[in-house]
Design an enzyme around this catalytic site. Sequence first.
Site, PDB file in Angstrom:
ATOM      1  N   ALA A  57       0.804  -1.228   0.000  1.00 15.92           N
ATOM      2  CA  ALA A  57       0.000   0.000   0.000  1.00 15.92           C
ATOM      3  C   ALA A  57       0.844   1.290   0.000  1.00 15.92           C
ATOM      4  O   ALA A  57       0.677   2.146  -0.883  1.00 15.92           O
ATOM      5  CB  ALA A  57      -0.980  -0.035   1.165  1.00 15.92           C
ATOM      6  N   ASP A 246      -4.057  -2.533   4.009  1.00 13.22           N
ATOM      7  CA  ASP A 246      -4.267  -1.760   2.775  1.00 13.22           C
ATOM      8  C   ASP A 246      -5.301  -0.664   2.950  1.00 13.22           C
ATOM      9  O   ASP A 246      -5.304   0.331   2.213  1.00 13.22           O
ATOM     10  CB  ASP A 246      -4.679  -2.688   1.636  1.00 13.22           C
ATOM     11  CG  ASP A 246      -3.468  -3.451   1.134  1.00 13.22           C
ATOM     12  OD1 ASP A 246      -3.108  -4.443   1.773  1.00 13.22           O
ATOM     13  OD2 ASP A 246      -2.849  -3.010   0.137  1.00 13.22           O
TER      14      ASP A 246
END
Length: 355
Positions: A57, A246
Amino acid sequence: MDELAKIIHTDNIRLSGDGRSVVILDQTQLPNRVVYLTLSREEDCYEAILKLRVRGAPAIGIFAGYAMYVLAQQYAHLPYDAFAAEFHRQREYLNASRPTAVNLNWALARMEQVVTDGAGQPAAEILDRLRAECTAIHQEDISMCTRIAEYGLTLVKDGDGILTHCNAGPLATSRYGTALGPILLGKERGMEFRVFADETRPLLQGARLTSFELQKAGVDVTLICDNMASIVMKNGWVQACFVGCDRIAANGDFANKIGTSGVAILAKHYGIPFYTLGPTSTIDMACPDGDHIPVEQRDPGEIREKFYAEPMALQEVKCYNPAFDVTDHTLLTAIVTEKGICYPPFTESLKKLFE
Ligand code: MRU
């Protein structure tokens, strides 16, 4: 630089010397080949995210920032309105490459804000500010990861066994990583952890990336198949689980690599603390809970044939290939951020982070 320092301090995403391209370490080629790619076309930047050449991420956010700066130079001769319109189109284009990690949208929004604020200013000045902004996104991530590593280290003691899933190390971020941060920082300080890395089907981020990073760094790492986490926990070899994230919703539900929620359920069964570690750029306060997190679906071929010498399932067999799952906040012991450690109730502790 020794191997530990090299793993922690190499910039796997950076601008080229002339600032006209982004250079990335192609993560799809690890651990067998170390290949750097030089990207300057929008299709190649999109493909790099989609195909996980750059992944994790925070890393996607850092990359997207640099990519927008590189691309913007190519149409900086346009009048402001046309420039801003093209910037917006490319932002939307890159944002569509992967839906789950909120860091992508977060970094792109920061870059576009620079363009919005630059209305009426000469293109050269806007470009200078864009360069400063993408560099700041990267620098901030370095300091966030370092602080996350410090906080995470307070949760474990020398000699502990730690289980991790997917890859949330330096490759997925910058410097220490998130979930691997405490392990690498501890190693620098002479501590020894025993790490169990889930291989992480179907794309094997645990095998290809986590065990690579930790082995090179001199950490005691043992690679296990995803279905072995239970026996390792039952044997008493795991004192804590550290995973990345994420997108964290406002109630503490969070998306991470497919299989994470199963690990959390096992950890609860065996009474092992389960932590997610991530920068505040991964927290999406506009997302009330896990049901509102978009989960990416990927190519069925990743399950049927990728990494096999020949297909391991009939071509016509139906496959379900979500890239992420959502772990319920009730399974989570704490969320480790650069601003501190959040404990339940997460609706309150997360809100305090942004006050
Ligand atoms: O599909 P990937 O490999 O990008 O998934 C990555 C993860 O799930 C990571 O755990 C997460 O992005 C955190 S990286 C610090």
